[in-house]
Enzyme design. Structure first.
Site, mmCIF file in Angstrom:
data_model
loop_
_atom_site.group_PDB
_atom_site.id
_atom_site.type_symbol
_atom_site.label_atom_id
_atom_site.label_comp_id
_atom_site.label_asym_id
_atom_site.label_seq_id
_atom_site.Cartn_x
_atom_site.Cartn_y
_atom_site.Cartn_z
ATOM 1 C CG ASP A 67 -52.597 -7.301 -4.598
ATOM 2 O OD1 ASP A 67 -51.549 -6.560 -4.398
ATOM 3 O OD2 ASP A 67 -52.537 -8.135 -5.051
ATOM 4 C CB VAL A 68 -50.836 -1.679 -3.192
ATOM 5 C CG1 VAL A 68 -51.130 -1.255 -1.911
ATOM 6 C CG2 VAL A 68 -49.290 -2.808 -3.005
ATOM 7 C CG ASN A 117 -45.795 1.172 5.307
ATOM 8 O OD1 ASN A 117 -44.889 1.016 5.778
ATOM 9 N ND2 ASN A 117 -46.678 0.122 5.779
ATOM 10 C CE1 TYR A 170 -37.852 -4.890 1.194
ATOM 11 C CE2 TYR A 170 -35.563 -4.460 1.547
ATOM 12 C CZ TYR A 170 -36.945 -4.103 1.887
ATOM 13 O OH TYR A 170 -37.324 -3.444 2.967
ATOM 14 C CE LYS A 215 -38.652 -1.606 0.329
ATOM 15 N NZ LYS A 215 -40.112 -0.948 0.534
HETATM 16 P P1 NAD Z 1 -45.010 -5.686 8.096
HETATM 17 O O1 NAD Z 1 -44.777 -7.044 7.243
HETATM 18 O O2 NAD Z 1 -45.237 -5.588 9.355
HETATM 19 O O3 NAD Z 1 -45.921 -4.642 7.039
HETATM 20 C C1 NAD Z 1 -46.041 -4.592 5.585
HETATM 21 C C2 NAD Z 1 -47.569 -4.427 5.102
HETATM 22 O O4 NAD Z 1 -47.528 -4.466 3.684
HETATM 23 C C3 NAD Z 1 -48.541 -5.291 5.809
HETATM 24 O O5 NAD Z 1 -49.711 -4.665 6.236
HETATM 25 C C4 NAD Z 1 -48.991 -5.994 4.532
HETATM 26 O O6 NAD Z 1 -50.295 -6.552 4.705
HETATM 27 C C5 NAD Z 1 -48.725 -5.097 3.389
HETATM 28 N N1 NAD Z 1 -48.874 -5.678 1.977
HETATM 29 C C6 NAD Z 1 -47.966 -7.023 1.766
HETATM 30 N N2 NAD Z 1 -48.334 -7.406 0.587
HETATM 31 C C7 NAD Z 1 -49.261 -6.383 0.282
HETATM 32 C C8 NAD Z 1 -50.084 -6.215 -1.107
HETATM 33 N N3 NAD Z 1 -50.006 -6.786 -2.304
HETATM 34 N N4 NAD Z 1 -51.164 -5.045 -1.199
HETATM 35 C C9 NAD Z 1 -51.223 -4.392 -0.491
HETATM 36 N N5 NAD Z 1 -50.452 -4.335 1.090
HETATM 37 C C10 NAD Z 1 -49.603 -5.675 0.929
HETATM 38 O O7 NAD Z 1 -43.490 -5.101 7.604
HETATM 39 P P2 NAD Z 1 -43.073 -3.488 7.944
HETATM 40 O O8 NAD Z 1 -41.676 -3.639 8.691
HETATM 41 O O9 NAD Z 1 -43.897 -2.724 8.791
HETATM 42 O O10 NAD Z 1 -42.545 -3.024 6.587
HETATM 43 C C11 NAD Z 1 -43.330 -1.809 6.086
HETATM 44 C C12 NAD Z 1 -42.599 -0.918 4.925
HETATM 45 O O11 NAD Z 1 -41.236 -0.917 5.610
HETATM 46 C C13 NAD Z 1 -42.263 -2.255 3.700
HETATM 47 O O12 NAD Z 1 -42.128 -1.425 2.459
HETATM 48 C C14 NAD Z 1 -40.751 -2.568 4.061
HETATM 49 O O13 NAD Z 1 -39.921 -2.803 2.855
HETATM 50 C C15 NAD Z 1 -40.266 -1.137 4.674
HETATM 51 N N6 NAD Z 1 -38.965 -1.351 5.501
HETATM 52 C C16 NAD Z 1 -39.082 -2.057 6.803
HETATM 53 C C17 NAD Z 1 -37.952 -2.188 7.566
HETATM 54 C C18 NAD Z 1 -37.916 -2.997 8.822
HETATM 55 O O14 NAD Z 1 -36.751 -2.855 9.443
HETATM 56 N N7 NAD Z 1 -39.032 -3.378 9.322
HETATM 57 C C19 NAD Z 1 -36.612 -1.787 7.213
HETATM 58 C C20 NAD Z 1 -36.615 -1.272 5.895
HETATM 59 C C21 NAD Z 1 -37.788 -0.767 5.045
#
Ligand code: NAD
Length: 273
Positions: A78-79, A105, A171, A175
């Site tokens: 857990d990060v 990420n 959120y 960010k």
């Molecule tokens: P996703 O839900 O597929 O991936 C999120 C990942 O974070 C998962 O692997 C999850 O297991 C991990 N995670 C969650 N809580 C955790 C914890 N406590 N400890 C360790 N790992 C944990 O979503 P995504 O879209 O791939 O998002 C990845 C990143 O990109 C995030 O930071 C998100 O805010 C950012 N982001 C995504 C988008 C989008 O449109 N998809 C847009 C802007 C930013």
């Protein structure tokens, strides 16, 4: 495009080579992180796949990379927990060697709750994972990178480091905070050969926003918010991360690269106004 699949700019011979580098992508068992891990491995990096709850997906990804000529190993934790982050880094040291590239990420968007009607525990959880998590991981990475005299940290922020989003104060605050953390840390570590950059994705099709793209009405509404007529693909972001992690980006630090298809361009003005 050359016949071997490499992108070469006007015969310059430019290509990305991360051979000999060890890269950790947090939250790489899913979505954007999974694609980043694949791209970094294709560029030659040894990749530490990290998961929180999706161990099977992480193992499958490592198997896919290892069976196609790359190198990957799996680490869980857990990060938002400092001790678990320390033990992830200690395990990476032991199995792969000290880190060269960290991609912060892992993240969640949390529940849509208006301030005052919300639950403070939900707010703190988003801040803990999206802001404190990258801090814990970065401090472990910096200790190792300082000894090496090199390294790159890429923090995945969002267009919501710039754009307010009603119902998501945690959120957006996390960010925007991560963006300022990026700049300040970049200043602190620039004398040690370490670069720290942020990458702000727009709307990218992943599990995090499936409730939006999975519904025709909300999907149509989302497209009105993007200048280019499509959502982003995970590869759009993974390519940019691979570039930022490489020496092609050697003079880029303390800033945000936006990968959003023009979401920040006020697309409502596209047709006049
Ligand atoms: P996703 O839900 O597929 O991936 C999120 C990942 O974070 C998962 O692997 C999850 O297991 C991990 N995670 C969650 N809580 C955790 C914890 N406590 N400890 C360790 N790992 C944990 O979503 P995504 O879209 O791939 O998002 C990845 C990143 O990109 C995030 O930071 C998100 O805010 C950012 N982001 C995504 C988008 C989008 O449109 N998809 C847009 C802007 C930013």
């Amino acid at each position: 495009m050359a016949s071997d699949g490499k992108v070469e700019a006007y015969g310059s011979g430019i290509s990305i080579d991360l051979k000999g580098k060890v890269a950790l992508v947090t939250g790489s068992s899913s979505g954007l992180g999974m694609e980043m891990a694949k791209y970094l491995a294709k560029a030659g990096a040894t990749v530490a796949i990290h998961y929180h709850s999706e161990k099977q997906q992480a193992n499958n990804l490592a198997a896919e990379i290892n069976s196609s000529g790359g190198k990957a190993a799996v680490f869980g934790g857990d990060v938002s927990n400092a001790q678990q982050v320390e033990s992830i880094f200690a395990s990476i040291d032991a199995q792969l060697g000290p880190l060269d590239i960290l991609v912060n990420n892992a993240g969640i968007d949390g529940k849509r709750e208006l301030c005052g009607d919300d639950n403070p525990e939900d707010w703190l959880r988003v801040i803990s994972i999206n802001l404190i998590g990258p801090y814990y991981c970065s401090r472990e990475a910096v200790k190792r990178m300082k000894k090496k005299g090199s390294g790159v940290i890429v923090n995945i922020t969002s267009v919501h480091e710039f754009l307010p989003w009603s119902g998501y104060t945690a959120y957006c605050s996390a960010k925007a905070g991560l963006s300022m953390f990026t700049k300040t840390l970049a200043q602190e570590v620039s004398d040690f050969g370490i670069r720290v950059v942020a990458l702000a994705p727009g709307a990218i099709k992943t599990p995090i926003n499936k409730d939006v793209w999975g519904n025709p009405d909300t999907y149509k509404d989302l497209l009105t918010k993007i200048a280019m007529p499509r959502m982003g693909e995970t590869s759009d972001v993974a390519k940019a991360v691979t570039f930022l992690a490489s020496d092609l980006a050697s003079y880029i630090t303390g800033t945000t690269l936006v990968v959003d298809g023009g979401m920040l361009l006020y697309p409502a003005f596209k047709h006049g106004g």
